[in-house]
Scaffold this motif. Structure first.
Motif, PDB file in Angstrom:
ATOM      1  N   GLY A  58      16.771  18.814 -13.544  1.00 16.90           N
ATOM      2  CA  GLY A  58      16.990  19.709 -14.676  1.00 16.90           C
ATOM      3  C   GLY A  58      16.871  21.174 -14.316  1.00 16.90           C
ATOM      4  O   GLY A  58      16.993  22.043 -15.178  1.00 16.90           O
ATOM      5  N   LYS A  59      16.633  21.468 -13.050  1.00 14.67           N
ATOM      6  CA  LYS A  59      16.502  22.838 -12.587  1.00 14.67           C
ATOM      7  C   LYS A  59      17.426  23.053 -11.399  1.00 14.67           C
ATOM      8  O   LYS A  59      17.656  22.124 -10.618  1.00 14.67           O
ATOM      9  CB  LYS A  59      15.055  23.135 -12.182  1.00 14.67           C
ATOM     10  N   SER A  60      17.933  24.259 -11.255  1.00 16.32           N
ATOM     11  CA  SER A  60      18.865  24.539 -10.174  1.00 16.32           C
ATOM     12  C   SER A  60      18.167  24.556  -8.818  1.00 16.32           C
ATOM     13  O   SER A  60      16.941  24.731  -8.726  1.00 16.32           O
ATOM     14  CB  SER A  60      19.553  25.895 -10.399  1.00 16.32           C
ATOM     15  N   THR A  61      18.948  24.386  -7.779  1.00 16.71           N
ATOM     16  CA  THR A  61      18.416  24.468  -6.419  1.00 16.71           C
ATOM     17  C   THR A  61      17.761  25.823  -6.189  1.00 16.71           C
ATOM     18  O   THR A  61      16.649  25.914  -5.665  1.00 16.71           O
ATOM     19  CB  THR A  61      19.551  24.252  -5.393  1.00 16.71           C
ATOM     20  N   THR A  62      18.461  26.876  -6.590  1.00 15.09           N
ATOM     21  CA  THR A  62      17.934  28.224  -6.422  1.00 15.09           C
ATOM     22  C   THR A  62      16.638  28.410  -7.203  1.00 15.09           C
ATOM     23  O   THR A  62      15.712  29.082  -6.744  1.00 15.09           O
ATOM     24  CB  THR A  62      18.976  29.264  -6.886  1.00 15.09           C
ATOM     25  N   GLY A  63      16.556  27.800  -8.384  1.00 20.71           N
ATOM     26  CA  GLY A  63      15.346  27.907  -9.187  1.00 20.71           C
ATOM     27  C   GLY A  63      14.147  27.289  -8.483  1.00 20.71           C
ATOM     28  O   GLY A  63      13.049  27.858  -8.475  1.00 20.71           O
ATOM     29  N   HIS A  64      14.342  26.120  -7.879  1.00 17.74           N
ATOM     30  CA  HIS A  64      13.258  25.480  -7.139  1.00 17.74           C
ATOM     31  C   HIS A  64      12.826  26.336  -5.946  1.00 17.74           C
ATOM     32  O   HIS A  64      11.626  26.500  -5.690  1.00 17.74           O
ATOM     33  CB  HIS A  64      13.701  24.107  -6.642  1.00 17.74           C
ATOM     34  N   ILE A  65      13.798  26.880  -5.232  1.00 21.88           N
ATOM     35  CA  ILE A  65      13.486  27.700  -4.052  1.00 21.88           C
ATOM     36  C   ILE A  65      12.716  28.948  -4.471  1.00 21.88           C
ATOM     37  O   ILE A  65      11.702  29.308  -3.862  1.00 21.88           O
ATOM     38  CB  ILE A  65      14.779  28.082  -3.305  1.00 21.88           C
ATOM     39  N   SER A  66      13.187  29.605  -5.519  1.00 24.66           N
ATOM     40  CA  SER A  66      12.524  30.825  -5.988  1.00 24.66           C
ATOM     41  C   SER A  66      11.098  30.550  -6.446  1.00 24.66           C
ATOM     42  O   SER A  66      10.172  31.314  -6.151  1.00 24.66           O
ATOM     43  CB  SER A  66      13.333  31.454  -7.133  1.00 24.66           C
TER      44      SER A  66
ATOM     45  N   SER B  11      18.056  29.943   0.929  1.00 22.94           N
ATOM     46  CA  SER B  11      19.095  29.802  -0.088  1.00 22.94           C
ATOM     47  C   SER B  11      19.567  28.361  -0.182  1.00 22.94           C
ATOM     48  O   SER B  11      19.295  27.534   0.701  1.00 22.94           O
ATOM     49  CB  SER B  11      20.293  30.695   0.253  1.00 22.94           C
ATOM     50  N   ALA B  12      20.282  28.072  -1.261  1.00 23.01           N
ATOM     51  CA  ALA B  12      20.845  26.734  -1.424  1.00 23.01           C
ATOM     52  C   ALA B  12      21.791  26.410  -0.268  1.00 23.01           C
ATOM     53  O   ALA B  12      21.837  25.270   0.210  1.00 23.01           O
ATOM     54  CB  ALA B  12      21.588  26.644  -2.757  1.00 23.01           C
ATOM     55  N   LYS B  13      22.527  27.408   0.210  1.00 22.61           N
ATOM     56  CA  LYS B  13      23.440  27.186   1.345  1.00 22.61           C
ATOM     57  C   LYS B  13      22.672  26.807   2.600  1.00 22.61           C
ATOM     58  O   LYS B  13      23.121  25.972   3.389  1.00 22.61           O
ATOM     59  CB  LYS B  13      24.278  28.440   1.589  1.00 22.61           C
ATOM     60  N   ASP B  14      21.512  27.432   2.798  1.00 23.09           N
ATOM     61  CA  ASP B  14      20.690  27.104   3.967  1.00 23.09           C
ATOM     62  C   ASP B  14      20.284  25.632   3.946  1.00 23.09           C
ATOM     63  O   ASP B  14      20.355  24.932   4.961  1.00 23.09           O
ATOM     64  CB  ASP B  14      19.431  27.971   4.000  1.00 23.09           C
ATOM     65  N   TYR B  15      19.840  25.170   2.771  1.00 16.79           N
ATOM     66  CA  TYR B  15      19.390  23.778   2.663  1.00 16.79           C
ATOM     67  C   TYR B  15      20.570  22.816   2.775  1.00 16.79           C
ATOM     68  O   TYR B  15      20.450  21.747   3.388  1.00 16.79           O
ATOM     69  CB  TYR B  15      18.642  23.572   1.349  1.00 16.79           C
ATOM     70  N   ALA B  16      21.695  23.176   2.182  1.00 16.48           N
ATOM     71  CA  ALA B  16      22.879  22.320   2.267  1.00 16.48           C
ATOM     72  C   ALA B  16      23.325  22.164   3.717  1.00 16.48           C
ATOM     73  O   ALA B  16      23.691  21.069   4.158  1.00 16.48           O
ATOM     74  CB  ALA B  16      24.010  22.909   1.430  1.00 16.48           C
ATOM     75  N   LYS B  17      23.258  23.246   4.467  1.00 11.28           N
ATOM     76  CA  LYS B  17      23.641  23.189   5.877  1.00 11.28           C
ATOM     77  C   LYS B  17      22.713  22.279   6.659  1.00 11.28           C
ATOM     78  O   LYS B  17      23.151  21.469   7.476  1.00 11.28           O
ATOM     79  CB  LYS B  17      23.625  24.600   6.480  1.00 11.28           C
TER      80      LYS B  17
END
Length: 284
Positions: free
Chosen positions: A226-234, A202-208
């Motif tokens: 231009g894409k969300s963090t979650t979008g890249h991860i997914s 998740s984005a929280k995992d990467y932020a941590k």
């Protein structure tokens, strides 16, 4: 002669390994474990890329590598000597009594991972590395505790030194953070075994891992790509799922677990949402 597989197995079992760098230009030993921190004491000429910064090193430097921040090392001189120490956070602090290494100025994203070392400091640090190598080979029952003390001594000695001023000028902070996130995301793959599942989902995992607030990370990635963090991860998990389904014989439950899904149904729903197909249909 030990193989790379032997080295990785030993490293995983002990949570620690230290060795002397041979005088043949092999400044870094390749290893596949992703959870190990690295301390290198090296003498020679090299170029070190850390996140999106580059450091031109000549003489003796002390380097601190964080497994969650991408880095690479180019050896430029034919003679290259020194020591390397690899260790897990659990090895250094088995009882979780201190703050994460991620918060250390030596290991965090905006920290100082490379220090110039004088000849006097080099001799002192050489002695510590040599003692670690000796203890690693010994039968002393409390050698792990002693090695931890040696590692902490190196860390404290480094914290007393002045930061190196040889880093290239930092780029725009937003672009820098987005770049490091993208590299860190890619470093989570490929998934090699169901026994070693994806840890950052998740984005929280990467932020941590990057020691930044999740909202700051999201804004930076969105602004730059231009894409969300979650979008890249997914997208990256979907790509890995396709690869595993096509090139392994893991069952769907194993694939789901390897990619960090608690239940196969969650994985099925995720995969169908992002591909329009079911995981089993990809193998039909």
């Amino acid at each position: 002669m030990r193989t790379l597989s032997d080295f990785n197995t030993e490293l995983k079992l002990k949570g620690f390994n230290v060795f002397q760098i041979e005088e043949d230009g092999n400044a870094t030993r390749v290893y596949s474990r992703k959870e190990f921190y690295k301390i290198c004491l090296t003498t020679g000429k090299s170029k070190i890329h850390y996140a999106d910064r580059t450091f031109d090193a000549e003489g003796t430097v002390l380097f601190f590598g964080n497994p969650h921040i991408p880095y690479s090392w180019e050896t430029l001189s034919t003679s290259y000597v020194g020591y390397t120490c690899l260790f897990s956070e659990d090895f250094l602090d088995p009882h979780n009594r201190s703050d994460s290494l991620q918060k250390s100025p030596l290991f965090k994203l905006d920290g100082t991972p490379i220090l110039n070392i004088t000849e006097e400091q080099r001799e002192f640090l050489n002695g510590i590395f040599q003692k670690m190598i000796e203890e690693q080979k010994s039968d002393y029952p409390f050698k792990d505790d002693l090695i931890r003390n040696y590692i902490n001594l190196i860390l404290h000695e480094a914290l007393k030194l002045q930061p190196s001023e040889n880093f290239n000028a930092q780029k725009n902070a937003t672009r820098r953070l987005a770049s490091v996130f993208m590299e860190l995301l890619e470093r989570q793959f490929p998934i090699e075994s169901p026994d070693r599942p994806l840890q950052l989902r998740s984005a929280k995992d990467y932020a941590k891992q990057l020691s930044v607030h999740v909202n700051y990370l999201n804004r930076a990635v969105k602004e730059v790509t231009g894409k969300s963090t979650t979008g890249h991860i997914s997208d990256r998990i979907t790509l890995e799922a396709k690869s595993i389904l096509q090139h392994t014989d893991w069952n769907i439950s194993e694939v789901a677990y390897a990619l960090g899904f608690e239940y196969p149904t969650y994985f099925n729903n995720f995969f169908k949402k992002h591909t329009g197909a079911t995981p089993t249909s990809l193998r039909a």
